[in-house]
Motif scaffolding. Structure first.
Motif, mmCIF file in Angstrom:
data_model
loop_
_atom_site.group_PDB
_atom_site.id
_atom_site.type_symbol
_atom_site.label_atom_id
_atom_site.label_comp_id
_atom_site.label_asym_id
_atom_site.label_seq_id
_atom_site.Cartn_x
_atom_site.Cartn_y
_atom_site.Cartn_z
ATOM 1 N N LEU A 1 9.769 7.825 40.689
ATOM 2 C CA LEU A 1 9.687 7.523 39.250
ATOM 3 C C LEU A 1 9.729 8.836 38.354
ATOM 4 O O LEU A 1 8.684 9.586 38.566
ATOM 5 N N LEU B 1 13.183 4.549 42.077
ATOM 6 C CA LEU B 1 13.191 3.783 40.773
ATOM 7 C C LEU B 1 14.221 4.324 39.681
ATOM 8 O O LEU B 1 15.019 3.655 39.025
ATOM 9 N N ASP B 2 14.140 5.816 39.733
ATOM 10 C CA ASP B 2 15.046 6.691 38.831
ATOM 11 C C ASP B 2 16.521 6.082 38.912
ATOM 12 O O ASP B 2 17.111 5.704 37.967
ATOM 13 N N LYS C 1 12.025 1.157 32.307
ATOM 14 C CA LYS C 1 11.405 2.335 32.972
ATOM 15 C C LYS C 1 9.878 2.616 32.395
ATOM 16 O O LYS C 1 9.058 2.587 33.086
ATOM 17 N N THR D 1 6.368 2.136 34.273
ATOM 18 C CA THR D 1 5.608 3.202 34.379
ATOM 19 C C THR D 1 4.099 2.873 34.299
ATOM 20 O O THR D 1 3.149 3.003 34.731
#
Lengths: 147, 220
Positions: A63, A136-137, B16, B20
């Motif tokens: 991430l 995840l990116d 995203k 996070t």
């Protein structure tokens, strides 16, 4: 990807170990390096393990990889400076204290390990496309594609 | 033609960011829950043998020290505590607990000798001399003769000492105290509990004693 996950696990283990024991143990380790003023020692002992843990988790999950890898590079560089000055000043430190009391290494070994880790991280940063495999990116950038 | 905003891209960034935040919160929660459970299972240093205490039990500053007699920092800590005790005898209450580190070859044996001295009511003289002579014995392969010598110097009964050193109960007291220390999160020595608050190392000890008692008066 495997290197990325292994590096992440190392950071999670290091941060987690410090967070699961009273922070005073890590404060003692920092004090032994005799580099920071007292207020900064206290703050570093409380904050650094959290940064290690979060960076480690982000590495494992892949991430914000670009930023995470930059953070890891800066962090390892910091470790290198701290351990390096301790070696130059010949401080009477038997062990690094970097992973709490469970795994600890003599300072020259720690310095060498940090150089290897920094090189690995730099390699992961340069080969970011391959590093981001199964991350995840990558997942979020795929969902980003217009249908 | 103006560039149209890209809703899927915005959505993906939003997702995203949410992920996070969720991951960071989960990490914090996990650590907090584990630490709470650990804290619930172990509550402060347990009672210590009266033979290893010094000072007024009602003193405002109560210190429990977890010590490894072979550790150099512990020796410096003892010197500092002795100075403070001499300066503020009515304000300090000291208790000593064993925490022999695995890496120190004489640590276990020292602790056994100290416990045996305690059982003869001579813990503190033995402790002081043992620490004062740390440099004489810490590098030896066999330090037993020096421990015997210290025992004789502080007036320990030799026969009682010999029996005591092989006593399993003595070993288990040391083991229990170390296990108790580990459960409290101790990783290195010297670790002090000053009025139940943990401090590791002499720098933290000194700063806390200065706060609670003030500077050491200068010696004449």
């Amino acid at each position: 990807m495997i290197l990325r996950i292994l590096l992440g696990l190392l950071f999670v283990a290091s941060g987690g170990e410090k967070l699961l024991f009273p922070y005073q143990n890590f404060l003692y380790v920092i004090q032994n390096y005799q580099i920071l003023p007292p207020f900064a020692e206290e703050s570093a002992a409380r904050v650094m393990p959290w940064i290690e843990l979060i960076l480690g988790v982000f590495l494992i999950l892949g991430l914000w990889l670009e930023w995470t890898l930059r953070g890891v590079l800066i962090m390892i560089l910091g470790f290198l400076l701290i351990v390096g000055q301790a070696l130059i000043r010949r401080l009477p430190l038997e062990e690094c204290g970097c992973f709490g009391s469970r795994w600890s290494f003599p300072l020259p070994v720690t310095f060498l390990m940090d150089i290897i880790l920094w090189t690995i991280t730099a390699y992961l940063r340069i080969r970011i496309e391959r590093t981001a495999f199964f991350s995840l990116d990558r997942y979020f950038s795929k969902t980003n594609q217009p249908l | 033609m103006p560039k149209a905003s890209n809703p899927p891209a915005k959505n993906a960034i939003q997702k995203k960011q949410n992920t996070t935040v969720l991951i960071v919160i989960l990490c914090i929660l996990l650590i907090v829950i584990i630490n709470l459970l650990k804290g619930y299972l172990s509550q402060g240093p347990k009672d210590v043998s009266r033979m290893r205490t010094k000072g007024d039990p009602n003193a405002p500053v109560k210190i429990v020290e977890y010590i490894d007699f072979q550790c150099p920092a512990c020796a410096r800590g003892v010197a500092m505590l002795n100075q403070y005790y001499a300066a503020y005898p009515k304000k300090l209450y000291l208790q000593m607990k064993y925490f022999p580190l695995d890496g120190h070859q004489h640590a276990q044996l020292c602790a056994r000798y100290a416990e045996c001295a305690a059982r003869q009511g001579k813990f503190w003289p033995f402790h002081d001399l043992l620490i004062a002579r740390q440099n004489d014995w810490k590098g030896l392969i066999n330090a037993d003769p020096i421990f015997q010598e210290i025992g004789t110097a502080v007036g320990l009964d030799k026969l009682k000492l010999e029996v005591c050193l092989t006593n399993d109960e003595v070993k288990s007291v040391i083991l229990r105290e170390k296990e108790n220390g580990v459960a409290l999160g101790i990783q290195s020595t010297p670790t002090y509990f000053i009025n139940d608050q943990m401090f590791v190392g002499i720098k933290s000890l000194e700063s806390e004693l200065k706060t609670r008692l003030g500077e050491l008066p200068s010696m004449p």
